[in-house]
Design a protein around this motif. Structure first.
Motif, PDB file in Angstrom:
ATOM      1  N   VAL A 119       0.843  -1.285   0.122  1.00  0.00           N
ATOM      2  CA  VAL A 119       0.141  -0.006  -0.032  1.00  0.00           C
ATOM      3  C   VAL A 119       0.623   1.319   0.089  1.00  0.00           C
ATOM      4  CG1 VAL A 119      -1.685   1.079   1.251  1.00  0.00           C
ATOM      5  CG2 VAL A 119      -2.154  -1.198   1.156  1.00  0.00           C
TER       6      VAL A 119
ATOM      7  N   ILE B 265       1.250   4.330  -2.658  1.00  0.00           N
ATOM      8  CA  ILE B 265       0.724   5.659  -2.311  1.00  0.00           C
ATOM      9  C   ILE B 265       1.813   6.677  -2.305  1.00  0.00           C
ATOM     10  CG2 ILE B 265      -0.816   7.031  -0.285  1.00  0.00           C
ATOM     11  CD1 ILE B 265      -2.445   4.576   0.405  1.00  0.00           C
TER      12      ILE B 265
ATOM     13  N   TYR C 255      -6.278   0.669  -7.878  1.00  0.00           N
ATOM     14  CA  TYR C 255      -5.946  -0.123  -6.685  1.00  0.00           C
ATOM     15  C   TYR C 255      -6.704  -1.660  -7.011  1.00  0.00           C
ATOM     16  CZ  TYR C 255      -3.202   3.360  -4.605  1.00  0.00           C
ATOM     17  OH  TYR C 255      -2.338   4.147  -4.293  1.00  0.00           O
TER      18      TYR C 255
ATOM     19  N   GLY D 131      -5.680   0.106   0.048  1.00  0.00           N
ATOM     20  CA  GLY D 131      -5.084   1.095  -0.585  1.00  0.00           C
ATOM     21  C   GLY D 131      -6.206   2.064  -1.325  1.00  0.00           C
TER      22      GLY D 131
END
Length: 446
Positions: free
Chosen positions: A52, A56, A83, A264
């Motif tokens: 994740v 990100i 995602y 996510g």
């Protein structure tokens, strides 16, 4: 402003030094390339957190906030649709490992499509990794000064050097360990920001957030559907994601990828609320920066710190993936020294474009559309296909990507209006053509 810069320098230097001292030191290649520590591979939670936070990144947070500003909640959901990539990659990699006994993406491509396919694929992902370096460090630089100023350049150089220092120490072990620390920090900072937006000092409500967009093609649905289509190819040209698919056991990996998909997406939607809040105030410009300024220096510093931690996690993952690509996948030498030197090489090479013209940067970008040719290759991985199928599909995807870049696509084939309409329909037609070209050689053989 000088006071602000002082705190920002402090955040970059102190956080990087802490990560450097906490990072494990890799003594063998298993630790450096496979993140094996004390004979244990990463657990579901650790792997999920690493996936994740490595996705990100600074650029995606900025995009999420800006799309929230532009399209309301629809913008956030549209961007979060990317995602789905984790779920698709998780299921495909799980099946490849369990039913195909493949040890890596390169192992699969070599055995099915030969060395030439591996070279083409490696070139695509090398360009992708090269792009990741400058595209994330540029976001960091923008928080220290305007492009072209000395503070802009120095912040990028210092940030890149400090990130390289801790990841060169432990490779993938360092990358995954620091990802978990960065994910925990990111979560705390995100909660603080959400409290600031929805807290007692503002009149902003969750209901306002949910009603903030219009669910139409013109107002974000073009991007939503384009993201869903690209999710079937996008993850496979990202070694930061796929490398993590072969570290732990297949079962642990599948669970991590599925949870990362949900987590996510939620994080991105939550981050888009910054832009939605900015929209409600009539703010224009970079949503995250402007909202930070509106709330004062502490909130701005928190937003900046999120950018720093997320950019660092993507950068260290990029370095560790590039070292694995060179040393292990392309077999230049499975040693610690080759891994560490290749990290230093991509750090320097990826920083050079910062000092060049913006036009050059866009010319070297491999977009999500350019890799849609990977869709049939990985989705139908089990079926028989000749070597030419790989090359036809990949080339077709690159051509459609160029249609998008140079605005060459005929308008008669675009059936919706508004922003991202061309992106959606180029991907729709592109994926149909790539799949057709992938299967034609097989049909002709029959």
């Amino acid at each position: 402003m000088n006071n602000m810069l002082f705190w920002q320098w402090g955040l970059i230097i102190v956080s990087s030094l802490i990560l450097f001292f906490l990072s494990p030191f890799a003594k063998n290649t298993n630790q450096f390339y496979n993140a094996v520590q004390k004979k244990k591979t990463p657990s579901t939670l650790v792997l999920m957190g690493s996936l994740v936070i490595s996705w990100i990144f600074a650029k995606s947070i900025t995009n999420a906030a800006n799309l929230g500003l532009e399209f309301g909640i629809v913008g956030g959901v549209a961007y979060a649709a990317y995602y789905l990539s984790f779920a698709i990659a998780g299921i495909v990699i799980y099946r490849m490992r369990v039913f195909g006994n493949y040890k890596s993406i390169h192992h699969f491509l070599t055995s099915k499509f030969g060395k030439m396919a591996v070279l083409v694929f490696s070139l695509l992902i090398a360009i992708r990794l090269f792009n990741e370096v400058w595209s994330n460090t540029m976001v960091i630089g923008s928080y220290f000064g305007e492009m072209g100023t000395s503070t802009y350049y120095w912040s990028i150089l210092v940030f890149t050097f400090l990130t390289l220092a801790y990841v060169i120490k432990g490779g993938m072990s360092s990358s995954i360990f620091t990802d978990v620390v960065q994910m925990a920090l990111f979560s705390i900072l995100l909660i603080v920001i959400l409290y600031t937006i929805y807290g007692p000092k503002t009149d902003f409500t969750v209901k306002e957030t949910l009603n903030s967009g219009i669910w139409s093609f013109e107002m974000g649905l073009n991007l939503l559907f384009a993201a869903l289509i690209q999710s079937f190819s996008y993850p496979f040209h990202d070694p930061v994601l796929t490398d993590r698919g072969f570290i732990s056991s297949p079962k642990v990996t599948l669970k991590s990828f599925l949870w990362a998909s949900v987590t996510g997406a939620i994080c991105i939607v939550l981050f888009s609320t910054i832009g939605i809040y900015a929209q409600s105030l009539g703010i224009v410009g970079q949503a995250a920066v402007e909202v930070g300024k509106a709330f004062g220096i502490v909130t701005l510093l928190i937003i900046n710190f999120i950018m720093i931690t997320s950019a660092a996690s993507t950068l260290d993952s990029t370095f560790s993936s590039f070292s694995k690509l060179i040393a292990v996948d392309l077999k230049f030498g499975n040693t610690l020294s080759i891994g560490r030197w290749s990290m230093a090489f991509i750090a320097v090479l990826g920083t050079i474009p910062i000092f060049l013209d913006g036009e050059i940067l866009s010319a070297t970008t491999i977009s999500g559309t350019m890799v849609i040719g990977l869709t049939p290759i990985f989705i139908f991985w089990k079926g028989k296909a000749p070597k030419i199928s790989f090359h036809l599909s990949v080339l077709c995807g690159l051509i459609f990507g160029l249609f998008l870049v140079f605005n060459w696509f005929p308008e008669q084939f675009i059936f919706t209006t508004g922003k991202y309409a061309d992106l959606l329909w180029i991907n729709v037609w592109g994926i149909l053509c790539c799949t057709l070209l992938y299967f034609i050689p097989t049909w002709l053989k029959k």
